[in-house]
Design a protein around this motif. Sequence first.
Motif, PDB file in Angstrom:
ATOM      1  N   SER A  55      23.000  28.916 -65.527  1.00  0.00           N
ATOM      2  CA  SER A  55      22.273  29.517 -64.399  1.00  0.00           C
ATOM      3  C   SER A  55      22.762  30.930 -64.125  1.00  0.00           C
ATOM      4  CB  SER A  55      22.468  28.667 -63.140  1.00  0.00           C
ATOM      5  OG  SER A  55      21.913  27.386 -63.287  1.00  0.00           O
ATOM      6  N   THR A  56      21.888  31.726 -63.528  1.00  0.00           N
ATOM      7  CA  THR A  56      22.254  33.055 -63.028  1.00  0.00           C
ATOM      8  C   THR A  56      22.399  32.964 -61.515  1.00  0.00           C
ATOM      9  OG1 THR A  56      21.198  34.285 -64.817  1.00  0.00           O
ATOM     10  CG2 THR A  56      21.489  35.441 -62.728  1.00  0.00           C
ATOM     11  N   PRO A  75      27.980  28.951 -65.452  1.00  0.00           N
ATOM     12  CA  PRO A  75      26.790  29.806 -65.328  1.00  0.00           C
ATOM     13  C   PRO A  75      26.690  30.801 -66.477  1.00  0.00           C
ATOM     14  CG  PRO A  75      28.544  30.667 -63.968  1.00  0.00           C
ATOM     15  CD  PRO A  75      29.073  29.383 -64.568  1.00  0.00           C
ATOM     16  N   ALA A  76      25.527  31.435 -66.582  1.00  0.00           N
ATOM     17  CA  ALA A  76      25.362  32.515 -67.555  1.00  0.00           C
ATOM     18  C   ALA A  76      25.981  33.798 -67.029  1.00  0.00           C
ATOM     19  CB  ALA A  76      23.874  32.728 -67.856  1.00  0.00           C
ATOM     20  N   GLN A  77      25.853  34.028 -65.726  1.00  0.00           N
ATOM     21  CA  GLN A  77      26.458  35.190 -65.088  1.00  0.00           C
ATOM     22  C   GLN A  77      26.461  34.998 -63.576  1.00  0.00           C
ATOM     23  OE1 GLN A  77      24.095  38.501 -66.413  1.00  0.00           O
ATOM     24  NE2 GLN A  77      22.175  37.488 -65.946  1.00  0.00           N
ATOM     25  N   TYR A  79      26.591  37.516 -60.234  1.00  0.00           N
ATOM     26  CA  TYR A  79      26.619  38.822 -59.579  1.00  0.00           C
ATOM     27  C   TYR A  79      27.292  38.654 -58.221  1.00  0.00           C
ATOM     28  CZ  TYR A  79      23.121  40.364 -63.011  1.00  0.00           C
ATOM     29  OH  TYR A  79      22.463  40.686 -64.173  1.00  0.00           O
ATOM     30  N   LEU A 296      31.853  37.130 -67.125  1.00  0.00           N
ATOM     31  CA  LEU A 296      30.552  36.744 -66.570  1.00  0.00           C
ATOM     32  C   LEU A 296      30.398  37.156 -65.112  1.00  0.00           C
ATOM     33  CD1 LEU A 296      30.329  33.098 -68.001  1.00  0.00           C
ATOM     34  CD2 LEU A 296      29.467  35.221 -69.021  1.00  0.00           C
ATOM     35  N   GLU A 315      14.573  36.137 -62.333  1.00  0.00           N
ATOM     36  CA  GLU A 315      15.856  36.293 -63.013  1.00  0.00           C
ATOM     37  C   GLU A 315      16.931  35.347 -62.495  1.00  0.00           C
ATOM     38  OE1 GLU A 315      18.741  38.703 -65.409  1.00  0.00           O
ATOM     39  OE2 GLU A 315      16.576  38.391 -65.452  1.00  0.00           O
ATOM     40  N   VAL A 316      16.850  34.928 -61.228  1.00  0.00           N
ATOM     41  CA  VAL A 316      17.980  34.318 -60.534  1.00  0.00           C
ATOM     42  C   VAL A 316      17.696  32.848 -60.220  1.00  0.00           C
ATOM     43  CG1 VAL A 316      19.379  34.421 -58.418  1.00  0.00           C
ATOM     44  CG2 VAL A 316      18.654  36.529 -59.549  1.00  0.00           C
ATOM     45  N   ASP A 317      18.708  32.001 -60.431  1.00  0.00           N
ATOM     46  CA  ASP A 317      18.573  30.565 -60.182  1.00  0.00           C
ATOM     47  C   ASP A 317      19.206  30.118 -58.870  1.00  0.00           C
ATOM     48  OD1 ASP A 317      17.384  29.860 -62.825  1.00  0.00           O
ATOM     49  OD2 ASP A 317      19.290  30.660 -63.542  1.00  0.00           O
TER      50      ASP A 317
END
Length: 401
Positions: A55-56, A75-77, A79, A296, A315-317
């Motif tokens: 997940s992002t 997660p994938a990344q 922020y 990440l 883009e975001v989960d």
Amino acid sequence: MNTQLIADAVRNTRDEAEATIWDRLFAFWFRRLVYTQIWEDPEADLAALRLPVGSTIVTISSGGCNALSYLTAQPAQVYAVDLNEAHLSLLKLKLAGLRAFSNYAEFWQFFGEAASRANSELYRERLWLMLDADARAYWDKRNVIGRPRHAYFTDGFYRHGMLGRFIGLAHLLAKFARIDLEALLKGRTDSPERVEALDRLHRLFHSPLLRLITGTPALLFSLGIPPQQRALLGGGAPLNEVLYERLLRLINGHPNESNYFAWQALHRAYPGPGDRCLPPYLQARHFERMRNGAGLIIPVHANLRLFLESLPAREVDAVILLDSQDWMAPEEIRALWNAIDRTGSDNVRVIFRTAGTESPLEAPELAPLQQIWRREEERSAVGFELDRSGIYGGFHCYERR
């Protein structure tokens, strides 16, 4: 730039005609290091979100504890967005530690115990080179007696920051009132020492002194409570009584041997290294995952809404808003959720806390958002029940209808 972003956020809570000297003072105050530890429970977050691998995530950073702890969800990344450069500098220092320290013992010494004189040398020899210019400037800055900020880690980091110092003041008040904090933290529920300590705590919180302290907005700035949120926290009840009830939930709601929030409130330190009674990112069993996943984590100094608007659509989960909406006017909340709607994936989930019990999305002026988003009652209840910090009135999890 740091002060301006925070000032703009505080002004979002009211129009220019309604702005007060308290708003301006808070904007100036909040540019400092407020939280040495984030006060939202990341395990409660992940239990409510139930994210799939890859997940992002977009989260408000604060001290960075939760952004790192979310790595346990693979997660994938992530922020980590914040208005406060001091908080982002703390996150960057933790990321530097994960890259520089080869073993858990060193990482624990610097960020867990955070009270060894050897940490000053570790900072200079191992961490300094790993930091960007902004973070270096922050941690190298010296106070009026020439002591650099990185020295916070040599004498008890969790005693520093605005909240750490406020808790220190609270400990002095407790000592004056002869409240046995050790009994509150470690005593059996029915032990005479703990019963007496709780009785003295009740008397202190219902004293004229505490009514005076909680009635002065500036004295609560160190808790990270701006004027608008202070009104929500009270909800019409005397603030000393509300804070007393939240403190009882913090120290009585979960076993203290596994509640690191209670340890920080009553002891201003963690009990020790290992896998118990620590934020996930500080646990020994997660150290390799933290090291491998440090790349990440992406620190971002920005307004959250503007950052979301800069991302590609869908883009975001997951979006974690902490308690930021308590600062916001309805039009800013509406704009934020429109940005989440555009940026969020089909299954995006949003979680946040509130000082009061009610979600701002349930307000009549935000009725259009209720056509798009629904509060997930079961997940919200799970998050509230599991949140060991106990200081918020509401935990809310939303998904699309």
